[in-house]
Design an enzyme around this catalytic site. Structure first.
Site, PDB file in Angstrom:
ATOM      1  N   ALA A  29      32.251  44.682 -25.031  1.00  0.00           N
ATOM      2  CA  ALA A  29      32.216  44.301 -26.443  1.00  0.00           C
ATOM      3  C   ALA A  29      30.984  44.908 -27.114  1.00  0.00           C
ATOM      4  O   ALA A  29      30.327  45.779 -26.537  1.00  0.00           O
ATOM      5  CB  ALA A  29      32.212  42.787 -26.570  1.00  0.00           C
ATOM      6  N   ASN A  30      30.684  44.475 -28.329  1.00  0.00           N
ATOM      7  CA  ASN A  30      29.490  44.938 -29.036  1.00  0.00           C
ATOM      8  C   ASN A  30      28.926  43.798 -29.887  1.00  0.00           C
ATOM      9  O   ASN A  30      29.475  42.695 -29.885  1.00  0.00           O
ATOM     10  CB  ASN A  30      29.813  46.175 -29.890  1.00  0.00           C
ATOM     11  N   ARG A  31      27.855  44.061 -30.599  1.00  0.00           N
ATOM     12  CA  ARG A  31      27.097  42.992 -31.273  1.00  0.00           C
ATOM     13  C   ARG A  31      27.614  42.613 -32.654  1.00  0.00           C
ATOM     14  O   ARG A  31      26.967  41.849 -33.365  1.00  0.00           O
ATOM     15  CB  ARG A  31      25.621  43.396 -31.401  1.00  0.00           C
TER      16      ARG A  31
END
Ligand code: C5P
Length: 220
Positions: A29-31
């Site tokens: 995933a990412n932020r």
């Protein structure tokens, strides 16, 4: 009551990250928090638009007055966006994972003492903005975002044509800016008619201004 400027207009917005499974319990995933995309969906709805928000996994509430479709993976997000066409405007804000694990495991990958460490083979995800920007049912107005950590402006300009977008909203997401996952944003509006730098603003204010710009452009 005066009619609102986007009454009768259909909008599609993507927001949040995507989660790309590694196995049933792990993902890449990412932020992204979804704050900017959700605020844009709400701002378009406030101007009277019929908004479909396709959101990846986020911890913020669904915005008011918007149809929300919750997805996890990029391929699900693409399917939901295409199913929502036709539309007058598409604003692709989601931080879609560029890659997914080529073949996610059906069962949790186990750690066996003494055995080799697994490696992840990745494959490219569909580019949703590019697909919409070149679609036979392309919305009149297609807006993308460009989260970059370097050469923000030249990367955004190149993206206009590659993605088939009318506007790229470029922002510097270097960790020092606090933008990714934060509540404020500093963006440049990049289009074929030039570049406009907006000041540091709350993400809601960026959304309000962008919605006004959408209404203005759709009037022409
Ligand atoms: O190429 P890059 O990921 O920097 O482009 C960012 C823009 O493209 C954003 O508007 C993002 O929502 C969109 N995008 C997409 N699908 C992808 C990758 C990016 O819609 N697979």
């Amino acid at each position: 009551d005066r009619p609102k400027p986007l009454t009768g207009r259909k909008a599609i917005v993507t927001s949040g990250p995507t989660h790309e499974p590694i196995d049933p319990v792990r993902y890449i995933a990412n932020r992204s928090s979804g704050r900017q995309g959700h605020a844009i969906a709400a701002a378009l709805a406030a101007l009277g638009a019929d908004v479909t928000l396709v959101s990846g996994p986020v911890s913020i509430p669904d915005p008011f007055g918007v149809r929300v479709i919750h997805v996890e993976r990029a391929d699900q997000m693409r399917d939901a966006v295409l199913a929502a066409l036709p539309a007058d405007v598409a604003v692709m804000v989601a931080a879609v994972a560029d890659w997914r694990v080529a073949s996610a495991a059906d069962q949790k990958i186990k750690k066996h003492p003494g055995e080799s460490i697994p490696t992840l083979a990745l494959t490219e995800n569909p580019d949703i903005l590019k697909t919409v920007g070149h679609h036979t049912m392309r919305p009149k107005l297609v807006i993308g975002f460009a989260a970059e950590t370097q050469d923000v402006e030249s990367n955004a300009k190149a993206k206009l044509d590659r993605k088939g977008a009318d506007i790229i909203v470029a922002n510097d997401v270097s960790p020092a800016t606090g933008i990714m996952g934060g509540v404020r944003n500093r963006v440049r509006i990049v289009s074929h008619s030039g570049i406009e730098q907006w000041p540091d603003l709350a993400k809601e204010e960026v959304a309000t201004r962008l919605a006004a710009m959408v209404a203005e452009r759709l009037k022409q």
